[in-house]
Scaffold this active site. Structure first.
Site, PDB file in Angstrom:
ATOM      1  N   LYS A 143       0.791  -1.232   0.000  1.00  0.00           N
ATOM      2  CA  LYS A 143       0.000   0.000   0.000  1.00  0.00           C
ATOM      3  C   LYS A 143       0.824   1.283   0.000  1.00  0.00           C
ATOM      4  O   LYS A 143       0.274   2.361  -0.203  1.00  0.00           O
ATOM      5  CB  LYS A 143      -0.924   0.014   1.219  1.00  0.00           C
ATOM      6  CG  LYS A 143      -0.192   0.128   2.552  1.00  0.00           C
ATOM      7  CD  LYS A 143      -1.161   0.315   3.700  1.00  0.00           C
ATOM      8  CE  LYS A 143      -0.410   0.608   4.988  1.00  0.00           C
ATOM      9  NZ  LYS A 143      -1.326   0.899   6.118  1.00  0.00           N
ATOM     10  N   LYS A 184      -6.937   5.942  -4.010  1.00  0.00           N
ATOM     11  CA  LYS A 184      -5.825   6.138  -4.939  1.00  0.00           C
ATOM     12  C   LYS A 184      -6.016   5.369  -6.240  1.00  0.00           C
ATOM     13  O   LYS A 184      -5.245   5.543  -7.190  1.00  0.00           O
ATOM     14  CB  LYS A 184      -4.513   5.749  -4.266  1.00  0.00           C
ATOM     15  CG  LYS A 184      -4.164   6.674  -3.100  1.00  0.00           C
ATOM     16  CD  LYS A 184      -2.959   6.188  -2.315  1.00  0.00           C
ATOM     17  CE  LYS A 184      -2.645   7.148  -1.184  1.00  0.00           C
ATOM     18  NZ  LYS A 184      -3.735   7.278  -0.192  1.00  0.00           N
ATOM     19  N   LEU A 221      -6.900   6.823   9.761  1.00  0.00           N
ATOM     20  CA  LEU A 221      -6.202   7.551  10.822  1.00  0.00           C
ATOM     21  C   LEU A 221      -5.381   6.602  11.687  1.00  0.00           C
ATOM     22  O   LEU A 221      -5.896   5.639  12.234  1.00  0.00           O
ATOM     23  CB  LEU A 221      -7.215   8.277  11.715  1.00  0.00           C
ATOM     24  CG  LEU A 221      -7.817   9.567  11.156  1.00  0.00           C
ATOM     25  CD1 LEU A 221      -8.971  10.010  12.032  1.00  0.00           C
ATOM     26  CD2 LEU A 221      -6.781  10.659  11.065  1.00  0.00           C
ATOM     27  N   ARG A 244       6.361  13.390  -3.342  1.00  0.00           N
ATOM     28  CA  ARG A 244       7.097  12.159  -3.565  1.00  0.00           C
ATOM     29  C   ARG A 244       6.671  11.539  -4.897  1.00  0.00           C
ATOM     30  O   ARG A 244       5.621  11.893  -5.451  1.00  0.00           O
ATOM     31  CB  ARG A 244       6.845  11.190  -2.413  1.00  0.00           C
ATOM     32  CG  ARG A 244       7.288  11.713  -1.061  1.00  0.00           C
ATOM     33  CD  ARG A 244       6.883  10.777   0.060  1.00  0.00           C
ATOM     34  NE  ARG A 244       5.434  10.646   0.167  1.00  0.00           N
ATOM     35  CZ  ARG A 244       4.823   9.874   1.057  1.00  0.00           C
ATOM     36  NH1 ARG A 244       5.538   9.159   1.902  1.00  0.00           N
ATOM     37  NH2 ARG A 244       3.516   9.803   1.097  1.00  0.00           N
TER      38      ARG A 244
END
Length: 609
Positions: free
Chosen positions: A366, A408, A447, A538
């Site tokens: 992930k 994503k 979270l 990144r």
């Protein structure tokens, strides 16, 4: 335990002295200290042992040896009053029964002395502590502001004001305008939440405690956003405190945590049908040792499945989870198996041996930046692993198969997101050709999950900074692990096959704001105590994430917070052929894997490293 026995023994000795004094003094008042009538003094002394036993027994029944007298108040004094009345009534009863003659005034004064001295002996503990705290404290005190003027706040103020510690309660804030100018335990109520920054600066507040346990998360965050304009450390009284009426209230005060900073109300998804759904079923969870997988296992095993199969390649986390589940659910059949979803033969052995009814597939790579540098591994684990699981779920007639996906996967700019989008395409393809109901669940960042941004930021704060942030404007959707797992389980209940379930996660959170809030949450000042360093995006990282591709559309469900993305038309035969080619290319560990990924996932826009 020993200190408790000693404390009770001391109280009993004091009570024996009080009973003795209360039995003699009424006679001294009636006849004079040196002229007491021996006809009354002698039976008073003879009755002392019985008086002492009665007193100790009644005080014990009223639990007056088990109170925390450091915080004694009206309730404790009322209990002493009632106990003293009962004691005196028993004194009178047994003296009349035994034919012991005493002056009538004896009983009145005996009760008065008994009540006053018993009460004074108890309240003195609080008075001594209060005196010491006010006049003998060495070192600096923390100026504390309490937000909220309700019953919980009143109890908390009472404890902090007279209890141990270096807190100095300066003021109270409450939105009820009628309370302004009034006092709680001698502490002034100075204004409402909008006045917090000015009052905090004026009174040099070091710590703010939000003492509104019944407040909604939205209210708490609104207050926190105002409090964060100050330099004070932030704490709160959690919701559990609303049910407490004992003197342990101050012990529940905790630091504000990152869940308090979530940009929306926590989504509560009720699964009343879950117990029926998992009953007498064998449930398999891959990636069971991870953040999502382990919470899935906890909630599933709590609903008593016939058997829970936990599959993970990482033995340490799997072992810890196994020990936890054995400790809390020893009667449930839990099997922990070390295996990689890449290994078709090993996974086939597991399916053949246990024949699961429901599969939750959470095993995946992930981490976005890591997968940019190791794209072949992402394809092997995510795409090949999911294909293996889908094939075997179909072959062994699994009832439902739930894939854990990610935001994503929408218009991906990174390998991880693109491979997860391919995983979604795998389950939608297999749903068309299998009796198994294949679904996917798509959500944002969890979270506090392993490797996520919040634990990283907290570690950086603990080490003195700086916090490294990729971009000042970057945003992300966040949810708690309980929300994520609730959605996954709800998907398993609602599935008909082919759906991509999406949670309405509200508005995205700006990571820069999250970083500054975390710094303030820990009692530091951003950019002065802890620097925030912008290091640049990144590889493969987006400024923002999306939860749904535009072409998928949205379909509502009975739960207004859950939506379904409609399946996109896919040429199944072509897709599976390209998928085999992609996996074959990944197995060779070549350098052109990103181009192969884009052939299948046309929404993928690869970025160069």
């Amino acid at each position: 335990m020993r200190s408790k026995i000693i404390r009770i023994a001391i109280l009993i000795i004091i009570d024996i002295a009080i009973v003795s004094f209360s039995s003699i003094m009424p006679l001294a008042l009636r006849f004079g200290i040196f002229t007491m009538d021996i006809a009354y003094l002698e039976p008073a002394i003879r009755c002392l042992p019985v008086d002492i036993l009665i007193t100790i027994a009644v005080l014990a029944i009223f639990k007056l040896y088990n109170r925390v007298w450091s915080y004694a108040g009206i309730d404790e004094m009322i209990s002493v009053f009632k106990a003293s009345l009962v004691i005196e009534a028993l004194y009178v009863a047994y003296r009349v029964f035994a034919g012991v003659a005493m002056p009538r005034s004896f009983y009145v004064f005996n009760w008065v002395f008994l009540f006053i001295i018993l009460a004074a002996s108890r309240i003195s503990v609080r008075l001594i502590r209060q005196f010491k705290k006010k006049y003998e404290k060495s070192g600096e005190q923390r100026n504390v502001m309490i937000v909220g003027a309700g019953s919980a706040a009143a109890l908390l103020i009472n404890e902090l004001k007279y209890g141990p510690g270096d807190s100095r309660i300066v003021c109270v804030i409450d939105d009820n305008s009628s309370k302004k100018g009034k006092y709680i335990h001698g502490i002034p109520i100075l204004g409402n939440r909008n006045d917090i920054p000015q009052i905090a600066e004026k009174y040099q507040i070091d710590e703010i405690i939000i003492a509104i346990p019944s407040a909604s998360p939205t209210t708490i965050r609104d207050i926190l956003s105002i409090c964060q304009q100050t330099n004070a450390k932030l704490k709160r009284l959690p919701a559990i405190a609303s049910s407490l009426t004992t003197t342990s209230l101050s012990q529940t005060v905790r630091d504000v945590n990152y869940e308090d900073l979530l940009g929306r109300d926590a989504v509560v998804i009720e699964n009343p049908e879950l117990a029926d759904f998992v009953a007498e079923k064998t449930i398999m969870v891959t990636g069971g040792g991870g953040t999502i997988g382990s919470e899935l296992c906890r909630q599933l095993v709590a609903n008593r499945p016939r058997q829970l199969i936990i599959v993970d390649i990482y033995e340490n986390s799997a072992y810890e989870l196994q020990m936890e589940l054995k400790r809390y659910y020893p009667e449930t059949d839990v099997k922990v198996l070390i295996a990689s979803v890449r290994d078709y033969d090993r996974i086939n052995e597991i399916f053949e041996a246990y024949k699961p009814d429901v599969v939750y597939h959470a095993a995946a790579h992930k981490h976005v930046p890591l997968m940019e540098y190791s794209p072949n591994e992402a394809v092997k684990n995510n795409c090949k692993g999911t294909l293996n699981m889908a094939k075997l779920a179909d072959q062994y007639h699994v009832k439902r198969f739930v894939l854990i996906s990610t935001d994503k996967a929408v218009k991906p700019t990174n390998v991880m997101g693109a491979t997860k989008r391919i995983c979604e395409m795998i389950i939608q393809t297999y749903n068309k050709r299998s009796d198994t109901e294949f679904v996917a669940v798509r959500f944002g960042n969890v979270l506090g999950s392993n490797g996520s941004v919040i634990p990283l930021f907290l570690k950086q704060i603990e080490s003195g900074g700086p916090i490294t942030l990729t971009h000042r404007e970057i945003t992300r959707f966040f949810m708690t692990v309980s929300e994520a797992v609730s959605l996954v389980l709800q998907a398993g209940l609602m599935a008909k096959g082919g759906e991509i379930f999406v949670l309405d996660m509200g508005h995205p959170v700006k990571i820069y704001d999250l970083a500054t809030n975390l710094i303030k949450m820990k009692g530091f000042i951003p950019e002065r105590d802890i620097k925030i360093e912008i290091v640049g995006l990144r590889p493969g990282e987006k400024l923002y994430e999306e939860l749904l591709m535009a072409e998928e559309g949205l379909e509502s469900t009975p739960n207004e917070l859950i939506y379904i993305g409609k399946p996109i038309a896919i040429d199944s035969d072509m897709f599976l052929k390209q998928l085999d080619q992609l996996i074959e290319a990944a197995e060779t560990n070549g350098n052109g894997i990103k181009q192969e990924i884009k052939k299948i996932c046309d929404t993928y826009q690869p970025q160069s490293i």
